[in-house]
Design a protein around this motif. Sequence first.
Motif, PDB file in Angstrom:
ATOM      1  N   TYR A 255       0.817  -1.213   0.000  1.00  0.00           N
ATOM      2  CA  TYR A 255       0.000   0.000   0.000  1.00  0.00           C
ATOM      3  C   TYR A 255       0.850   1.262   0.000  1.00  0.00           C
ATOM      4  O   TYR A 255       0.333   2.350  -0.240  1.00  0.00           O
ATOM      5  N   ILE A 256       2.126   1.143   0.283  1.00  0.00           N
ATOM      6  CA  ILE A 256       3.042   2.285   0.208  1.00  0.00           C
ATOM      7  C   ILE A 256       3.816   2.263  -1.103  1.00  0.00           C
ATOM      8  O   ILE A 256       4.008   3.284  -1.749  1.00  0.00           O
TER       9      ILE A 256
ATOM     10  N   ASP B 230       3.848   0.005  -4.608  1.00  0.00           N
ATOM     11  CA  ASP B 230       3.333  -1.077  -5.447  1.00  0.00           C
ATOM     12  C   ASP B 230       4.181  -1.290  -6.695  1.00  0.00           C
ATOM     13  O   ASP B 230       3.737  -1.915  -7.665  1.00  0.00           O
TER      14      ASP B 230
ATOM     15  N   PHE C 125      -6.583  -1.734   5.615  1.00  0.00           N
ATOM     16  CA  PHE C 125      -5.859  -0.636   4.968  1.00  0.00           C
ATOM     17  C   PHE C 125      -6.340  -0.397   3.537  1.00  0.00           C
ATOM     18  O   PHE C 125      -6.252   0.715   3.020  1.00  0.00           O
ATOM     19  N   SER C 126      -6.824  -1.439   2.891  1.00  0.00           N
ATOM     20  CA  SER C 126      -7.134  -1.346   1.462  1.00  0.00           C
ATOM     21  C   SER C 126      -8.306  -0.429   1.167  1.00  0.00           C
ATOM     22  O   SER C 126      -8.462   0.027   0.032  1.00  0.00           O
TER      23      SER C 126
ATOM     24  N   LYS D 226      -5.354   6.950   0.938  1.00  0.00           N
ATOM     25  CA  LYS D 226      -3.923   7.121   1.151  1.00  0.00           C
ATOM     26  C   LYS D 226      -3.670   8.471   1.804  1.00  0.00           C
ATOM     27  O   LYS D 226      -4.196   9.498   1.376  1.00  0.00           O
ATOM     28  N   SER D 227      -2.866   8.470   2.865  1.00  0.00           N
ATOM     29  CA  SER D 227      -2.550   9.698   3.590  1.00  0.00           C
ATOM     30  C   SER D 227      -1.281   9.454   4.394  1.00  0.00           C
ATOM     31  O   SER D 227      -0.870   8.300   4.589  1.00  0.00           O
TER      32      SER D 227
ATOM     33  N   ARG E 175      -2.043   7.090   7.215  1.00  0.00           N
ATOM     34  CA  ARG E 175      -2.130   5.679   6.836  1.00  0.00           C
ATOM     35  C   ARG E 175      -0.748   5.103   6.566  1.00  0.00           C
ATOM     36  O   ARG E 175      -0.456   3.969   6.963  1.00  0.00           O
ATOM     37  N   ASP E 176       0.099   5.886   5.894  1.00  0.00           N
ATOM     38  CA  ASP E 176       1.459   5.404   5.645  1.00  0.00           C
ATOM     39  C   ASP E 176       2.195   5.138   6.953  1.00  0.00           C
ATOM     40  O   ASP E 176       2.930   4.152   7.067  1.00  0.00           O
TER      41      ASP E 176
ATOM     42  N   HIS F 262      -9.833   4.460  -2.112  1.00  0.00           N
ATOM     43  CA  HIS F 262      -8.623   3.640  -2.119  1.00  0.00           C
ATOM     44  C   HIS F 262      -8.183   3.368  -3.551  1.00  0.00           C
ATOM     45  O   HIS F 262      -8.960   3.441  -4.470  1.00  0.00           O
ATOM     46  N   ARG F 263      -6.919   3.022  -3.686  1.00  0.00           N
ATOM     47  CA  ARG F 263      -6.381   2.657  -4.990  1.00  0.00           C
ATOM     48  C   ARG F 263      -6.237   1.155  -5.145  1.00  0.00           C
ATOM     49  O   ARG F 263      -6.321   0.632  -6.235  1.00  0.00           O
ATOM     50  N   HIS F 264      -5.954   0.459  -4.069  1.00  0.00           N
ATOM     51  CA  HIS F 264      -5.514  -0.926  -4.206  1.00  0.00           C
ATOM     52  C   HIS F 264      -6.432  -1.850  -3.454  1.00  0.00           C
ATOM     53  O   HIS F 264      -6.861  -1.551  -2.346  1.00  0.00           O
TER      54      HIS F 264
END
Length: 491
Positions: free
Chosen positions: A157-158, A160, A296-297, A301-302, A305-306, A487-489
């Motif tokens: 998630y950080i 890919d 997390f998925s 993203k922020s 979250r990272d 989310h992206r992933h």
Amino acid sequence: MESSDKVVETVIVGNYVEMETEGKSNDMKSKISNLFWHGGSAYDAWFSCASNQVAQVLLTLPYSFSQLGMLSGVSFQLFYGLLGSWTAYLISILYIEYRTRKEREKVDFRNHVIQWFEVLDGLLGKHWRNVGLAFNCTFLLFGSVIQLIACASNIYYINDNLDKRTWTYIFGACCATTVFIPSFHNYRIWSFLGLLMTTYTAWYLTVASLLHGQVEGVKHSGPTKLVLYFTGATNILYTFGGHAVTVEVMHAMWKPQKFKAIYLWATLYVLTLTLPSAAAVYWAFGDLLLDHSNAFSLLPKSPFRDMAVILMLIHQFITFGFACTPLYFVWEKAIGMHECKSLCKRAAARLPVVIPIWFLAIVFPFFGPINSSVGSLLVSFTVYIIPALAHMFTFKSAAARENAVEQPPKFVGRWAGTFTINIFVVVWVLIVGFGFGGWASMTNFIHQIDTFGLFTKCYQCPPPPGSPPPFLPHVGAPRPAPANVTHRHHL
């Protein structure tokens, strides 16, 4: 294992022989070492239990809530938390009984770490030892596998740019460095930091979900199918079954008889993390969690979250060491290296233990479903059924009960109440945890193999552009994610 720079004196207290340290050096180097490295207090044990108990399961509990529904999710957490605390208490009683008997025979444990299978051997014989050894080692093996899978799942998630299988190779090499940590005495600073990390992550999940709000058209349909229901229940059973290392943690204590209530207090703290986070994420995303076993998925993203991902990665490295260290001890005893004083020689001897863990994490990268499978097939026996049965068989005779080092407390009904609770634990976990849970989790696990295959390069990663959405077996039709999910992933 006690450190070689400490003088250990045997002191008889009542019916129990405890090991206390004296003659501590006053120089600054020793003080710093004692502060960060040599832990044996009740507080160290509490941090170890709480830190090891929650681990990566924190990220899969919202997934379990989507399978169980809110009411059952909360109820099972409270129920299995209480059940897990009870069997941890039983293990502590059996450890004290075994160690006291041995020390009355002048057995010296200063250079030997007592393990669960040895307790069973000393109290009940070799057949119990063999069964306990098989279940415990297999559980710890797959517990370590789960940590590697979780590392690869989270780092994705950080970054890919690499697929999850490649990240598993990398983190397998990183986690292999745990061979240099001698024993649970040396996890003082790590267990403390690990609990801080999971505390941050739990409250990040809670606050981020509440601030995100409910997705458009959110549905909370669970429970809908028995397979999903019992899969979720066994994941929670796994959550509160983290005391496969209880005996090793107790042995690292200066006064192990103080352990009895530590696991209960650790569980109460863990519930303050798991209940709000799982409930908040499920409230916000509902049935979407059925396809996203890592919380997390679904969150945007922020930097926060990272930070949570990074902290969980570090914590999973720590938990890998927690799960692997008892396996290192077993391997050392098997090859005759357990009492070797050379740290480097012992580290080199431990490396073969890491290789099968690394391999299995690459073969079965099914984050979420593998937790439930391990919970139903291994945790059910290792943590619940075997300790309850062992306690009853150890004290089945009137003479054994009369001469027991620790008598059961009044509030549980002394021996009659203790045996009644033990029988309930065995029957419940055998039928619900192993029976229904085993059927459900293995059905789900086999479905993952049929869908993704073994050695899959990137489990539940985003499909290539232009490909159709995946078929979702629990609803019977493809379903795209709602447009306002940020989310992206996918996991």
